[in-house]
Design an enzyme around this catalytic site. Structure first.
Site: not given
Length: 295
Positions: A209, A211
């Site tokens: 992902d 952040d």
């Protein structure tokens, strides 16, 4: 010159039955408490691999509750020569998209509540850690990852946070200003302890992902992380199989193999018996030398 024996620290889904020839699950006791679980050891081709699930079977341990000392200690007791860590990481860089692999080469430690050393209780040691990752093992892992079809970046700075919560948006922006490329919760004190155990350590991170710095209104979503982890798991397993084919036939010595020679500052006549017993694996090479010198 010696044989390779690769210790792998990863998620509970990294190892699958059938991945190793002559696989055996072995419970190994540690002088530093309970490890995350038993190790599974066997061979890929002619290379021995020993796996331990960092978070335990079924992912029952949070990053703050992993006994990193025990995990490294049992791998040392199992006879591993080098450690390859594989973990999920968040991206702090626009060009490291989810699904990318990163061969980390530098670490920033922001953990606060974890046991960071095997030493200090009657035997004191200060190991050098300027370059916490073994370049030889890391380069070999990158080569294996490319053969497995991974989109991998060589080099990157990992900031290790305590967790289990993800970072605040202000922290995420701060870490970017520090020059960190990725963020995670497990590389420290794992890398510190591997160095103290004289085990070359490399870390391959799987970006799951971006952040929270990237989206001014969004946040890290565990569901998204788990999906990317599942998608990356097969590539990671293939990478390990390829690693067995790219390792040199024999393992030449590494400077890390003998790093304790100049790190222990406590005079040998002051080495406590109980401390020597706890360190019988981590510092076993020196403990044996000490014992032979006393006979």
């Amino acid at each position: 010159m010696s044989e390779w024996h690769i210790g792998v620290i990863g998620g509970s889904g990294l190892y699958e039955p059938g991945a190793l020839d002559d696989a055996q699950e072995i419970a190994i006791n540690s002088a530093f408490g309970e490890p995350s679980g038993p190790v599974t050891t066997g061979r890929i081709g002619k290379v021995r691999f020993t796996f331990i699930a960092r978070h335990g079977a079924g992912h029952t341990l949070s990053p703050a509750h992993v006994n990193y000392r025990a995990n490294v200690d049992v791998l040392k007791r199992a006879g591993v020569t080098d450690i390859l860590a594989i973990s999920a990481i968040g991206s702090l860089s626009e060009d490291l998209a989810p699904g990318t692999f990163v061969a980390v080469d530098q670490l920033i430690d922001r953990t606060t509540g974890r046991e960071r050393s095997f030493f200090g209780d009657n035997i004191v040691a200060h190991v050098p850690l300027a370059d916490p990752v073994c370049p030889r093992l890391s380069d070999l892992a990158v080569k294996a990852a490319k053969k497995a079809g991974a989109d991998i970046r060589k080099g990157g700075t990992y900031v290790a946070i305590e967790g289990p919560q993800f970072s605040t948006r202000a922290e995420s922006h701060l870490y970017r200003e520090w020059g960190a490329d990725v963020i995670g919760m497990t590389a420290m004190p794992e890398a510190r302890l591997a160095r103290e155990a004289e085990l070359p350590y490399a870390l391959i991170g799987m970006v799951t992902d971006y952040d929270c710095w990237r989206d001014p209104e969004g946040d890290v979503d565990v569901a998204d992380i788990l999906k990317v982890m599942k998608d990356n798991a097969e590539t990671a397993r293939t990478m390990l199989a390829r690693l067995a084919t790219v390792l040199p036939k024999t393992r030449s010595a590494s400077p890390i193999d003998t790093v304790l020679d100049t790190a222990i500052v406590t005079a040998r006549e002051n080495w406590d018996v109980a401390a020597r017993t706890r360190l019988d694996a981590v510092g076993g090479r020196l403990m044996q030398l000490f014992q032979s010198g006393q006979d």
